[in-house]
Motif scaffolding. Structure first.
Motif, short mmCIF file in Angstrom:
data_model
loop_
_atom_site.label_atom_id
_atom_site.label_comp_id
_atom_site.label_asym_id
_atom_site.label_seq_id
_atom_site.Cartn_x
_atom_site.Cartn_y
_atom_site.Cartn_z
N TRP A 50 -16.72 96.91 -58.94
CA TRP A 50 -17.92 95.93 -59.17
C TRP A 50 -19.03 96.34 -59.24
O TRP A 50 -19.87 95.98 -59.97
CB TRP A 50 -17.88 94.97 -57.75
N ARG A 51 -19.18 97.67 -58.30
CA ARG A 51 -20.70 98.21 -58.68
C ARG A 51 -20.75 98.91 -60.10
O ARG A 51 -21.54 98.83 -60.64
CB ARG A 51 -20.81 99.23 -57.55
N VAL A 52 -19.73 99.68 -60.72
CA VAL A 52 -19.69 100.26 -61.67
C VAL A 52 -20.08 99.28 -62.80
O VAL A 52 -20.76 99.42 -63.77
CB VAL A 52 -18.54 101.14 -62.16
N SER A 53 -19.24 98.12 -62.69
CA SER A 53 -19.55 97.06 -63.70
C SER A 53 -20.92 96.61 -63.83
O SER A 53 -21.40 96.20 -64.74
CB SER A 53 -18.52 95.88 -63.52
N LYS A 54 -21.58 96.28 -62.62
CA LYS A 54 -22.89 95.71 -62.61
C LYS A 54 -23.80 96.92 -63.15
O LYS A 54 -24.82 96.61 -63.97
CB LYS A 54 -23.20 95.48 -60.89
N LEU A 55 -23.66 98.11 -62.80
CA LEU A 55 -24.48 99.20 -63.57
C LEU A 55 -24.52 99.22 -64.83
O LEU A 55 -25.43 99.38 -65.57
CB LEU A 55 -24.40 100.32 -62.83
N PHE A 56 -23.25 98.99 -65.42
CA PHE A 56 -22.97 99.01 -66.85
C PHE A 56 -23.85 98.20 -67.57
O PHE A 56 -24.29 98.19 -68.75
CB PHE A 56 -21.59 98.91 -67.05
N GLN A 57 -24.19 96.90 -66.81
CA GLN A 57 -24.81 95.79 -67.47
C GLN A 57 -26.55 96.07 -67.20
O GLN A 57 -27.12 95.40 -67.79
CB GLN A 57 -24.48 94.41 -66.99
N SER A 58 -26.78 97.28 -66.77
CA SER A 58 -28.13 97.47 -66.48
C SER A 58 -28.72 98.43 -67.38
O SER A 58 -27.89 99.05 -68.18
CB SER A 58 -28.52 98.02 -64.78
N GLU A 59 -30.00 99.05 -66.95
CA GLU A 59 -30.56 100.07 -67.57
C GLU A 59 -29.99 101.49 -67.04
O GLU A 59 -30.56 102.41 -67.56
CB GLU A 59 -32.00 99.94 -67.86
N LEU A 60 -29.44 101.51 -66.10
CA LEU A 60 -28.73 102.81 -65.68
C LEU A 60 -27.46 102.81 -65.51
O LEU A 60 -26.82 102.18 -64.68
CB LEU A 60 -29.46 102.89 -64.13
N TRP A 61 -26.76 103.45 -66.54
CA TRP A 61 -25.33 103.60 -66.33
C TRP A 61 -24.86 104.75 -65.71
O TRP A 61 -25.40 105.79 -65.48
CB TRP A 61 -25.08 104.05 -68.06
N PRO A 62 -23.81 104.40 -64.99
CA PRO A 62 -22.97 105.32 -64.12
C PRO A 62 -22.21 106.22 -64.77
O PRO A 62 -21.26 105.84 -65.37
CB PRO A 62 -22.44 104.61 -62.84
N THR A 63 -22.18 107.58 -64.50
CA THR A 63 -21.28 108.55 -65.27
C THR A 63 -21.05 109.70 -64.17
O THR A 63 -21.65 110.34 -63.78
CB THR A 63 -21.99 109.42 -66.35
N PRO A 64 -19.62 109.71 -63.95
CA PRO A 64 -19.35 110.89 -62.86
C PRO A 64 -19.51 112.36 -63.59
O PRO A 64 -19.53 112.37 -64.89
CB PRO A 64 -17.54 110.57 -62.85
N MET A 65 -20.27 113.15 -62.60
CA MET A 65 -20.73 114.45 -63.23
C MET A 65 -20.13 115.58 -62.50
O MET A 65 -19.50 115.09 -61.05
CB MET A 65 -22.21 114.40 -63.15
N ILE A 66 -20.24 116.72 -62.84
CA ILE A 66 -20.01 117.85 -62.19
C ILE A 66 -20.96 118.35 -61.37
O ILE A 66 -22.20 118.80 -61.81
CB ILE A 66 -19.49 119.08 -63.06
N VAL A 67 -20.89 118.17 -59.80
CA VAL A 67 -21.83 118.29 -59.13
C VAL A 67 -21.70 119.65 -58.14
O VAL A 67 -20.64 119.45 -57.60
CB VAL A 67 -22.45 117.15 -58.22
N PRO A 68 -22.52 120.59 -57.98
CA PRO A 68 -22.09 121.71 -57.29
C PRO A 68 -21.88 121.32 -55.86
O PRO A 68 -22.77 120.58 -55.14
CB PRO A 68 -23.38 122.65 -57.42
#
Length: 253
Positions: free
Chosen positions: A179-197
Motif C-alpha cells: 500500500w505504501r509503495v503504491s502510494k509513493l509510486f503515484q507521488s513525486e517521490l518514488w521508492p527504490t530499495p538501495m544498498i545502504v551501509p
C-alpha cells in the motif's frame, strides 16, 4: 530528492556522512534501523512522539499495562530513560519532540502532519544531516503521521538524501508495505530499495532493543518480537527520490 538514475542500488560514498533517523516512538529506530545506526556512529535519532500527555489515563492503557505500569506512573519519563540507554548501545545521539502518543488522545486531539512538520524541520536544521531516514509509515497512526510529515519536508529540501525504513513488525501485515509503495509510486517521490551501509551486529541490536524494558511485554505478546529477533529479520531502506526523467509514464501502465 536528486535523481540518481539507474545505479543498481549504489549510492555516493558521502550519502551517509551525517545521519538523522526519525523514530515515531522510542523503540522504532532501534528495531527498524538499528544496523544502520551501528554503522554510522554519532547518528541522531529524533523521537517524534516523545512528549508526556497533559494527564495520563486513570488506568494505564492496555499497552502500558502489559509493560508493567500502574496508575500514577510517569510512563514517558521512564521510556525516555530507556531510550537514552538503548541509543547509547547503538552509538547514537537522541532528540525528543513533544508530540503525544496517540494512545493517550482522541482522534481529534492527535497531532497532524502539518503541525508536526515544522518541529521535525527544526530538528533537521539543527543536525544538518546529509541523509534523513524516516519510517515508511505503516499501520500505526503515529507512524503514518511521521511519514506524512517527512514527505512534506522532503519535497522542500532537495539538498538532503531521503530514505524510508520498513517499520519493524508492521511491515509483515499483509498489504501494508505494498500500500505504501503504491502510494509513493503515484507521488513525486518514488521508492527504490538501495544498498545502504549497515553493521550486522545482531547481538548488539538485540541488546539495544532489550533496553526498552517497558516495551518488551507487549512486543513479545502481540508483535512476534521473539520470532523476529530469532529470525534476524533484515532491515530494508528505500530511497525516496524523483523518478528518472520520462519515467513518469510508467504510472499509466
Amino acid at each position: 530528492m536528486a535523481d540518481h538514475g539507474i545505479t543498481w542500488g549504489v549510492l555516493p560514498l558521502d550519502t551517509f556522512d551525517r545521519v538523522l533517523v526519525f523514530s515515531p516512538h522510542f523503540d522504532d529506530a532501534a528495531m527498524g534501523a538499528g544496523h544502520l545506526l551501528l554503522a554510522h556512529a554519532g547518528a541522531t535519532v529524533v523521537t517524534v512522539f516523545a512528549g508526556p500527555p497533559d494527564r495520563y489515563p486513570d488506568e494505564p492503557t492496555e499497552w502500558d499495562a502489559l509493560g508493567g505500569f500502574r496508575a500514577g506512573d510517569d510512563v514517558v519519563a521512564i521510556r525516555r530513560e530507556e531510550d537514552a540507554a538503548a541509543l547509547d548501545v547503538l552509538g547514537a545521539e537522541h532528540r525528543w519532540l513533544d508530540f503525544v502518543d496517540h494512545q493517550y488522545l482522541t482522534p481529534e486531539e492527535r497531532a497532524t502532519p502539518e503541525a508536526m512538520a515544522p518541529a521535525m524541520g527544526a530538528a533537521i536544521d539543527a543536525v544538518q544531516p546529509t541523509a534523513v531516514v524516516m519510517p515508511m509509515g505503516l499501520a500505526n497512526p503515529d507512524h503514518v503521521a511521521t511519514h506524512d510529515a517527512g514527505i512534506m519536508l522532503a519535497t522542500t529540501r532537495p539538498d538532503v538524501a531521503w530514505f524510508g525504513y520498513q517499520d519493524a513488525g508492521y511491515t509483515h501485515i499483509p498489504g501494508m508495505l505494498a500500500w505504501r509503495v503504491s502510494k509513493l509510486f503515484q507521488s513525486e517521490l518514488w521508492p527504490t530499495p538501495m544498498i545502504v551501509p549497515t553493521r550486522q551486529d545482531h547481538a548488539r541490536k538485540r541488546a539495544a532493543i532489550e533496553c526498552y524494558r517497558s516495551q518488551l511485554g507487549p512486543l513479545y505478546a502481540d508483535h512476534a518480537l521473539a520470532e523476529r529477533l530469532g529470525g534476524s529479520v533484515p532491515e530494508q531502506f528505500w530511497m525516496l527520490a524523483a523518478p528518472p526523467p520520462g519515467w513518469e509514464r510508467m504510472r499509466e501502465l
